[in-house]
Design a protein around this motif. Sequence first.
Motif, short mmCIF file in Angstrom:
data_model
loop_
_atom_site.label_atom_id
_atom_site.label_comp_id
_atom_site.label_asym_id
_atom_site.label_seq_id
_atom_site.Cartn_x
_atom_site.Cartn_y
_atom_site.Cartn_z
N UNK A 158 25.25 8.22 56.74
CA UNK A 158 24.68 7.04 56.10
C UNK A 158 25.81 6.10 55.70
N UNK A 159 25.44 4.88 55.39
CA UNK A 159 26.45 3.91 54.96
C UNK A 159 27.05 4.27 53.61
N UNK A 160 26.29 4.99 52.80
CA UNK A 160 26.80 5.36 51.48
C UNK A 160 28.03 6.25 51.58
N UNK A 161 28.14 7.02 52.64
CA UNK A 161 29.29 7.91 52.80
C UNK A 161 30.59 7.14 52.98
N UNK A 162 30.50 5.86 53.32
CA UNK A 162 31.70 5.05 53.51
C UNK A 162 32.16 4.35 52.24
N UNK A 163 31.29 4.26 51.24
CA UNK A 163 31.64 3.49 50.05
C UNK A 163 31.65 4.31 48.76
N UNK A 164 30.85 5.38 48.68
CA UNK A 164 30.75 6.13 47.43
C UNK A 164 31.89 7.13 47.23
N UNK A 165 32.23 7.99 48.20
CA UNK A 165 33.28 8.99 47.94
C UNK A 165 34.63 8.39 47.55
N UNK A 166 34.93 7.23 48.05
CA UNK A 166 36.22 6.58 47.74
C UNK A 166 36.03 5.33 46.88
N UNK A 167 35.00 5.33 46.05
CA UNK A 167 34.65 4.12 45.30
C UNK A 167 35.66 3.79 44.21
N UNK A 168 36.28 4.80 43.61
CA UNK A 168 37.17 4.57 42.48
C UNK A 168 38.58 5.02 42.81
N UNK A 169 39.53 4.12 42.62
CA UNK A 169 40.93 4.45 42.78
C UNK A 169 41.60 4.55 41.42
N UNK A 170 42.24 5.68 41.16
CA UNK A 170 42.84 5.89 39.84
C UNK A 170 43.94 4.87 39.57
N UNK A 171 44.71 4.53 40.61
CA UNK A 171 45.78 3.56 40.42
C UNK A 171 45.21 2.21 40.00
#
Length: 314
Positions: A158-171
């Motif tokens: 799904x398209x969500x797999x491209x945006x949710x797992x890497x949604x937040x960058x700690x840096x």
Amino acid sequence: MSITLQGFRRTAEKRSERTTIEETTTDRIFLIGVKIMLWIALIVVTVPLIYIIANSFSSASAVSGGRVLLWPIEPSLKAYKVAFGDPQIMHGYLNSFIYAIGGTLISVTLTIAIAYPLSRRTFFGRNVIMSVLIFTMLFSGGLIPTYLVVQDLGMLNTRWAMVIPSAIGVWQVIIARTFFRSTIPDELYEAATIDGASDLRFLWSIVLPLSKPVIAVIALMYAIFQWNSYFDALVYLKDPSLYPLQIVLRNVLILNTVAGGSTTQNLAQQLDQQQLANVLKYALIVISSLPVLIIYPFVARHFTKGVMVGAVKG
């Protein structure tokens, strides 16, 4: 009165002369060295870009023969016609725009939602939460546990797999948190509270308008990451209609394939197809790089300010 003014001007001129710092010989040598290094860096970056552009506008035979250097040989737009005429490439281009725009909006929203509370000194447990976030920068669960989590959440293919797992960058969270802490004073929050503003109203009406530089910086970081992302698509996507442009570009660069080819082609047709694939590589690189090159000038004036304020102060 005129004597007094003349005396004031002389005093001001003397003070300006005293405050003027003269460059020493060492300073001049250092500045010359810096300029030389910058010119070298400019050449190192610019020459490959010119080379790619020249190859993309050259004929397939000239590119395959290695006759193109920094200027197009036998100028041709065939590679761009094939690229823009291929539905798979254009669909991948559209998917990349969807992932980049949607992913950036989600990531920036979540980053601000995390960074702003962590910047408030009255937020209980902010140091513990920040320590946990930093811990994830050093250690992660790995590919297989992440894949199992995405699978259990029903986001595979799904398209969500491209945006949710890497949604937040700690840096990016660290940069935004430090920016909020060093730029938004507590006195401003207290004044807004006295006027009856809630936390959400203060964030929306005061914090966000004052944080345009750091928002532009983290948005650019997320957009470039999403635009260039292809590994997540390899892992989580199986439907070719969901592939981003980078997967198509990877197929051309690594697998050396062109959509619509036939296995029953004769040798001459296969050779022509191979030459077209060679020039198509460069055209796709130019096409995939254009959005970033177009967006960057609009946020460049915020980039230095946002990074320096968000990463140095505090």
